[in-house]
Enzyme design. Structure first.
Site, PDB file in Angstrom:
ATOM      1  N   ASP A   9       5.046 -30.750  62.160  1.00 21.32           N
ATOM      2  CA  ASP A   9       5.574 -30.208  60.908  1.00 21.32           C
ATOM      3  C   ASP A   9       6.950 -29.643  61.214  1.00 21.32           C
ATOM      4  O   ASP A   9       7.092 -28.808  62.104  1.00 21.32           O
ATOM      5  CB  ASP A   9       4.670 -29.086  60.374  1.00 21.32           C
ATOM      6  CG  ASP A   9       3.322 -29.619  59.920  1.00 21.32           C
ATOM      7  OD1 ASP A   9       3.227 -30.828  59.655  1.00 21.32           O
ATOM      8  OD2 ASP A   9       2.364 -28.832  59.850  1.00 21.32           O
ATOM      9  N   ASP A  23      -4.240 -36.542  49.850  1.00 21.33           N
ATOM     10  CA  ASP A  23      -4.916 -35.282  50.166  1.00 21.33           C
ATOM     11  C   ASP A  23      -6.157 -35.177  49.296  1.00 21.33           C
ATOM     12  O   ASP A  23      -6.062 -35.245  48.065  1.00 21.33           O
ATOM     13  CB  ASP A  23      -3.986 -34.086  49.906  1.00 21.33           C
ATOM     14  CG  ASP A  23      -2.799 -34.071  50.865  1.00 21.33           C
ATOM     15  OD1 ASP A  23      -2.835 -34.820  51.864  1.00 21.33           O
ATOM     16  OD2 ASP A  23      -1.841 -33.328  50.608  1.00 21.33           O
TER      17      ASP A  23
END
Lengths: 204, 253
Positions: free
Chosen positions: B11, B130
Site C-alpha cells: 500500500d 471487495d
C-alpha cells in the site's frame, strides 16, 4: 563493448515501460520510435506485445510499419517480437477471424481450451530444443489466450504446456519471437534478451 | 505446468509504503523501491502496488514511485487505486505497470472495463472486487466499494461474472470481513467465485500464516495476495512458497 541501440516500436499500447527497463537490464540501450526509417535501419528492433491480434496489426498499419517489419524479418535483421508481436508473424488468429497477419509463419493462432482458465496468467516452465541459440529451459511469465501448437518448419523453439503443448517461443537466425514476456520474466527472461543481443549474428 | 502465484502487496501513499487496518490510521512503513526489490529476491511471482493516496499531489508522487519500482523490478507489476479513466490506466502503464487494477470505478462506470480492455487487452485488466458477507448470512456476499465504506447490495458472484463479460482478465477478490483480521481467507467466497468465472482469481484478505495461502489455493484460487504476513517479516515469500511446495502445490522455484 559499446551498448547496443535497440529500436522499440512505439505501439502506443501495453507495458512499454517494462520493455524499456527490461532492455536496459539486459545491457541494451532502448530507443522508442515510430519512424519507419529508424525501425528499418536499426541493428536491433523490438516489436512489443499489444492487446489483441487486430490491434497489433492496426498499430503497425497506422505507423506505416507493416512492410518494414516484414522485410526486417525476411532479411534476418535482429528482431525480437513479444507476445502479440509474435502472434502477428502468423497468418491469422481465431481472435479476429479475417484479419491478416504478416503471414511469415503459415499457421493460425488458436484459443486455449475453454476448460482452462483463460487468459493464461502466470509462470510456466518452457523446454527449449537443443539447437536454440537464445532460448533455455526455465520458468517464464505468460499472459495469453491464444497460442500456436507446433514449431513451424525452418524454426527452432521452446515448448510449454497448458492443457496440452503450445509454442512458448521461436527463433530463426537473428529473429526471436516470444509468446511469453521476457521483460518481466525475472532472470530467465533477462538472459534470453541478453543472448539475443550478444550472440554473434548470422549474416543478414 | 502453470504455477500458483504468490503476490505481495504494497500500500503506497505519497511515495511511501503505509500500513494500517482497513486503510485507517496509516503509518509509514518504508521505501517501496527497496521493498519491491526485496520481494523479488525472495521469489515473489508478481507485485501489486495499491495507491491509497488522498490528494492529486500524492497521486503524482505515486506515479513516480511506479517509475522507480519498474527500473528495479523484473517481475509483473499491477498498480491499482484511483483508476477512473482510460487516461489514468495509460499513465500507470506508461510509468511501468503491466496490469491495472480497477475497483470503485468499475462499479460507478462499468464501461471503463470495456474501454481499458479494448485498448490494452483483457490480460491487462484486473478488476478488484471487495466482498462483504450479507447480513445474517454465511453463504452470500455483496459488493462493497469506496474502501469498504459503502455497501452496494449487488451480489458478488453475479458482479464477478459481469465484469468478466466486460473484459476483466483477472479478479482480485478481497474479503472485507477477513481483511486485517489474520484469520485466513474467506474460503467459501473463493470457492464460489472461482467456480463462477473462467478467468484467474487472486485471493486477498485475511492471510497470516502459510497454511492460509495453501487453503486458498485448494479452494480454487490461482494466486494468493498478502501484505502484512510479509511486511512484518514473520515469513518471507520463500518460506511461504516452500510450504506450498511441501503441500504439493506447483510453485515457481
Amino acid at each position: 563493448m559499446t551498448t547496443k541501440n535497440v529500436a522499440v516500436i512505439h505501439a502506443r499500447v501495453g507495458n512499454l515501460a517494462s520493455v524499456l527497463a527490461g532492455i536496459r537490464r539486459a545491457g541494451g540501450n532502448p530507443i522508442l520510435t515510430e519512424d519507419p526509417d529508424v525501425v528499418a535501419s536499426s541493428e536491433f528492433a523490438i516489436l512489443p506485445g499489444v492487446g489483441s491480434f487486430v490491434a497489433g496489426m492496426l498499430g503497425l498499419e497506422e505507423l506505416g510499419l507493416v512492410d518494414v517489419v516484414r522485410e526486417r524479418i525476411c532479411a534476418n535483421k535482429p528482431t525480437l517480437a513479444v507476445c502479440v508481436g509474435m502472434q502477428i508473424l502468423f497468418e491469422g488468429s481465431e481472435e479476429n477471424p479475417g484479419v491478416e497477419g504478416l503471414g511469415i509463419i503459415p499457421a493460425t493462432m488458436k484459443k486455449f481450451d475453454a476448460s482452462l482458465r483463460v487468459p493464461q496468467l502466470g509462470w510456466n516452465n518452457i523446454v527449449a530444443q537443443n539447437e536454440c541459440r537464445y532460448l533455455n529451459d526455465g520458468y517464464v511469465y505468460f499472459a495469453n489466450s491464444y497460442r500456436a501448437t507446433e514449431i513451424p518448419l525452418g524454426w527452432k523453439g521452446a515448448m510449454c504446456d497448458y492443457g496440452g503443448p503450445f509454442v512458448a517461443a521461436l527463433e530463426r537466425g537473428n529473429i526471436l519471437a516470444c509468446q511469453f514476456h521476457p521483460e518481466i520474466s525475472g532472470n530467465v527472461g533477462m538472459q534470453v534478451v541478453r543472448r539475443w543481443l550478444d550472440v554473434e549474428k548470422q549474416p543478414c | 505446468m502453470l504455477t500458483k502465484r504468490v503476490i505481495p502487496c504494497l500500500d503506497v501513499r505519497d511515495g511511501r509504503v503505509v500500513k494500517g487496518i482497513k486503510f485507517q490510521n496509516l503509518r509509514d512503513a518504508g521505501c517501496p523501491v527497496a521493498q519491491a526489490k526485496s520481494y523479488e529476491e525472495q521469489g515473489a511471482d508478481e507485485l501489486v502496488i495499491l495507491d491509497v493516496s488522498a490528494t492529486l499531489e500524492e497521486r503524482e508522487n505515486s506515479l513516480e514511485t511506479v517509475r522507480r519500482v519498474r527500473e528495479v523490478l523484473s517481475i509483473p507489476l499491477t498498480v491499482g487505486g484511483g483508476v477512473r479513466s482510460v487516461d489514468n490506466a495509460a499513465a500507470l502503464l506508461e510509468a511501468g505497470a503491466d496490469k491495472v487494477g480497477i475497483n470503485t470505478a468499475a462499479y460507478n462506470n462499468p464501461g471503463l472495463i470495456n474501454a481499458v480492455a479494448e485498448r490494452f487487452g483483457n490480460q491487462c485488466v484486473v478488476v478488484a472486487v471487495d466482498a462483504a458477507l450479507c447480513e445474517n448470512r454465511d453463504d452470500a456476499w455483496e459488493l462493497v466499494i469506496e474502501a469498504g465504506t459503502k455497501r452496494t447490495g449487488h451480489d458478488v458472484i453475479a458482479w464477478c461474472q459481469h465484469v468478466v463479460e466486460r473484459g476483466a482478465g483477472e479478479i482480485l477478490l478481497t474479503s472485507w470481513d477477513r481483511d486485517g483480521t489474520r484469520s485466513g481467507y474467506d474460503l467459501a467466497l473463493l470457492r464460489e467465485v472461482s467456480r463462477a468465472v473462467g478467468v484467474p482469481v487472486i485471493a486477498s484478505g485475511g492471510a497470516a500464516h502459510p497454511a492460509h495461502l495453501i487453503e486458498a489455493i485448494r479452494a480454487g484460487a490461482d494466486a494468493v495476495l498478502a501484505a502484512s504476513i510479509f511486511h512484518d517479516g514473520e515469513f518471507t515469500v520463500g518460506m511461504v512458497k516452500n510450504a506450498m511446495a511441501d503441500a504439493g502445490i506447483e510453485v515457481r522455484p
